[in-house]
Scaffold this motif. Sequence first.
Motif, short mmCIF file in Angstrom:
data_model
loop_
_atom_site.label_atom_id
_atom_site.label_comp_id
_atom_site.label_asym_id
_atom_site.label_seq_id
_atom_site.Cartn_x
_atom_site.Cartn_y
_atom_site.Cartn_z
N ALA A 166 47.37 48.57 43.34
CA ALA A 166 47.58 47.35 44.12
C ALA A 166 47.99 47.70 45.55
N ASN A 169 45.02 49.21 47.64
CA ASN A 169 44.01 48.20 47.96
C ASN A 169 44.54 47.18 48.96
N SER A 173 42.98 46.47 52.59
CA SER A 173 42.57 45.14 53.08
C SER A 173 43.13 44.87 54.46
N TYR D 162 39.28 43.99 48.83
CA TYR D 162 40.46 44.82 48.55
C TYR D 162 41.70 43.99 48.24
N ARG D 163 41.82 42.86 48.90
CA ARG D 163 42.99 42.03 48.66
C ARG D 163 43.00 41.50 47.22
N LYS D 165 41.50 42.86 44.76
CA LYS D 165 41.71 44.03 43.92
C LYS D 165 43.21 44.33 43.83
N ALA D 166 43.88 44.19 44.95
CA ALA D 166 45.34 44.38 44.95
C ALA D 166 46.00 43.36 44.03
N ASN D 169 45.33 44.10 40.22
CA ASN D 169 46.05 45.28 39.77
C ASN D 169 47.56 45.04 39.73
#
Lengths: 304, 304, 304, 304
Positions: A166, A169, A173, D162-163, D165-166, D169
């Motif tokens: 997390a 990523n 971002s 990516y956000r 994904k963060a 996770n």
Amino acid sequence: MDYQAILDRLQKDFIPDTAMGNVASYIPELSKVDPLKFGIYLYAHDGSSYEFGDSQEKFSIQSISKVFTLTIAKELLGKELWKRVNVEPSGTAFNSLTELEREKGIPRNPFINAGSIVVADALLTVLDNPKKDLLKFVRKLCGSEDIHFDESVARSEKKHGYRNKALVNYMKSLGNITNDTEDILDFYFYQCSLAMTCDQLSKAFMLYANEGKHFRSQEQVIDPQSVKRINAIMQTCGFYDEAGEFSYRVGLPGKSGVGGGIVAVHPQHYSVTVWSPMLNDKGNSALGMKVLEDLTTLTGLSIF
Amino acid sequence: MDYQAILDRLQKDFIPDTAMGNVASYIPELSKVDPLKFGIYLYAHDGSSYEFGDSQEKFSIQSISKVFTLTIAKELLGKELWKRVNVEPSGTAFNSLTELEREKGIPRNPFINAGSIVVADALLTVLDNPKKDLLKFVRKLCGSEDIHFDESVARSEKKHGYRNKALVNYMKSLGNITNDTEDILDFYFYQCSLAMTCDQLSKAFMLYANEGKHFRSQEQVIDPQSVKRINAIMQTCGFYDEAGEFSYRVGLPGKSGVGGGIVAVHPQHYSVTVWSPMLNDKGNSALGMKVLEDLTTLTGLSIF
Amino acid sequence: MDYQAILDRLQKDFIPDTAMGNVASYIPELSKVDPLKFGIYLYAHDGSSYEFGDSQEKFSIQSISKVFTLTIAKELLGKELWKRVNVEPSGTAFNSLTELEREKGIPRNPFINAGSIVVADALLTVLDNPKKDLLKFVRKLCGSEDIHFDESVARSEKKHGYRNKALVNYMKSLGNITNDTEDILDFYFYQCSLAMTCDQLSKAFMLYANEGKHFRSQEQVIDPQSVKRINAIMQTCGFYDEAGEFSYRVGLPGKSGVGGGIVAVHPQHYSVTVWSPMLNDKGNSALGMKVLEDLTTLTGLSIF
Amino acid sequence: MDYQAILDRLQKDFIPDTAMGNVASYIPELSKVDPLKFGIYLYAHDGSSYEFGDSQEKFSIQSISKVFTLTIAKELLGKELWKRVNVEPSGTAFNSLTELEREKGIPRNPFINAGSIVVADALLTVLDNPKKDLLKFVRKLCGSEDIHFDESVARSEKKHGYRNKALVNYMKSLGNITNDTEDILDFYFYQCSLAMTCDQLSKAFMLYANEGKHFRSQEQVIDPQSVKRINAIMQTCGFYDEAGEFSYRVGLPGKSGVGGGIVAVHPQHYSVTVWSPMLNDKGNSALGMKVLEDLTTLTGLSIF
């Protein structure tokens, strides 16, 4: 300074007891360690050394590795590094996302997980073989080839490392991550899996107690100015949300890991490693904190 | 150590310039000060002293006073004090309410405003005449009767101190304040209004560079263990949200105030005060930070 | 719609029980109320009314008063008001300082304490005698002169209202408060101390179920557009951190108070007040929430 | 109600202008859309329909899809769903991690990204072929087979997400995610990539304006109680950090997407979709918000 007498006293005064805390349990590999393990190794500036207990047994150094990667990154990147990570103590837990959000993806310091992940990313960019280079650096520092990654620990962290996934990523971002996130985490989990003894760690950390010179050869590995600065970061940020408490009680720069290890250095005097796997609720070795407090009281030495 | 040569060099290298920052403006009394004032006073452990510029002119010490009140409170209350205030660095601005809410009314450390207000409250409970006692303590430390509160500053702070009023009432609502909130703020604003010179501050702070002994009489005012601990708090918390940066660049325990003063101590070596009223965006003297960085580089001395 | 049958059913199904929650205890005056009090009063659009239990007994309306002051302020100030307070739901508790800090002193909405304090400040600026004018407005709305402030409640809140004192001073430090903080809190605590019956509240709130017209005279007190907007704020912000839950379960605009009262309106259909002093952990009447959920299920009526 | 006259008026009053806002640019596929596109389609309860502009052109519905997945999940999981996601409005941005940290991994509502990811995870557990089933459900609702995922949009979101994904996770690290994180994001990005016209969306959303019945066949697709509850969530949470503002100005339940679409429903009266790709700083269609405000003013209809 009669270090031997002081260590004898510590050995007598501190008996590990399972009520002291809990072994790290977030990955199976770390939870298997015997909670009653206890060792200490002190390497003095004059070359003498003192130890007792399980000081020659390897344990997972975990976050202590962040000092090594920071040292390499600082040498290779210089001031560029500080555009991507700050040097301020963190007001929250080591793996907090809140603070990272407030700071727009720039970690507060290189010793919280997010910060060390940025350091790992930076190393991936400048090193051809980061794992091999890290190993080589650490082996050189402590003058021993017998240092290895614990692959089962690394694999297990990778499998359960959702929080770190997390973090990387989230920073990606926000534009603070360059390399592939999986590659970065692979390197990061490997660095954390380094297995070392109290003996090896104390010798390696003499770098920071000896103005940047190798403990044995006295070779100038990094310059004194760098040592001063890394020590300052250890002093203010080395113990997650307990950095102030450690500074208050022990008064030395140091770094802990969830494997139960703590290394502390007294510049011009000694470096010392304690290992006891039971953690307090802040994630630092419960017994280790107490032992080091008594050590600095008994030596009467403190940077303050 | 040739301190004179070093100060000569600093005097040559640093010329105050109004582009460096802004004088504190939240109360009229502070905003009136000449931004180009600049002085330094270093008192060495051997009793020699060095100075240049406006080192004999009084300025408002503001938050530097928090070290004095903490010292008195620690002596009188001992461990009880730590039930009401922590020693961890703060991750946010010096007057933040967010952190205080997260920590349920227990300030992170005694040098953010909330923490120093708790210290003030504690002193009101144990001292018959807190203002007089504080004055007496500070006068004794620097061996000068010529130290006074600046009543116009204190009154002005009182008139505009809504943020501090918010802090004390918030902590009262959470049970961490005992005395009347107006009485506490009155004392707190008075303590901040102390007017002192670089000379006086450096002599007073020798306490922390001299194992708790008076700079002149060598009387043991507080015990060495207390000094070690207060220095540790200065190291990790002395510069609001720039504590890590100061530690990284300067490497000494210290404390700043919005009047533009910074005091730093190098145990067993010296204490030093710089005054330059232009503040950076973190509220610390912009020029003062730079001068002290160069000073430790030139002396080659740092606790690390 | 057979409202009588529905209220009969509710009276049968819901028996207050001290295990349901706790009476507000932060001031002695509120904690003295009998937890088993329970009343309901429904005023239908056609002029008929229905009630049972303690529907004619007065209780402290507390935060329900925020709807009245908002209504007056909106009439007198129009769009100017929205420069000082937003209309977004709050993600945190009703008296949080964290959110206020993030939003730089502009409260999220007029129904959290900070927001209602801003409304009070605005009224102090435009009204000659705010307390008297508020009383007059409320008395007119419900067609009864028998409405008064409970001075002992107001005084007690004033004595213990440190959190609200923190809020008003914090906003003052950020420039969002005009009048003297003590004067504002005095008015604010008085407004909260209004004592009214379920009967009176339901009649007064017909304003919001009747396009801005008086329940009896049908006089147009405020315009329909204003009603639509105040209802929207009640819908999204009327229940602190349980606004979504109330909207989800009940589906009507409404407002609660820590005295245990809840008023809800179904435009063109009815207004209803429930009173049961036992609060859930969000500070809303535990029984009141359940009764209103069943009421809208049984009537089959919801704005959605 | 003369909807035709009202739409004529809106068409005359609102001319898109590139100064109104910026097209979403975080993925190349969305940034390519013509900012001046503008269409509206209103489907009335009596079966009549009204439209102008680009009402028959497909656009990326993005977050509007969250209403569809929530509807399916609520049918299949019932109350179980609410153990993993709340129904409270969010006080911060749609993709904030801070709030999620404070709430220990339980998203505030199903319309912020984290919440919709939990819904997606839940659907992956109970559906054999979630993408196909979702497509089938949406096609049925609007009576058109001509609805598809836009694979290039989905792939692009996956590449840059990516956000999200963060978020997934982070929730996995806190135990609120069951399935493989990559699988969940794959489904989530596909659902967001649905391309639909104003016409299709308005017909589909008649479900929520028609007590759960199909707009054409009048088949009862979901029960009225479910509709009431989903509308309540749209009302309080449908517009990220602008939900209160939309409720205040428009007064209808609705949902927006970064593709520039907004759907709103007036139960028993109509459903309406506006599309204009220029977004305001909260991520909602700037023109769409204004058009809908005027629409409810002109119709004089509002749920309040």
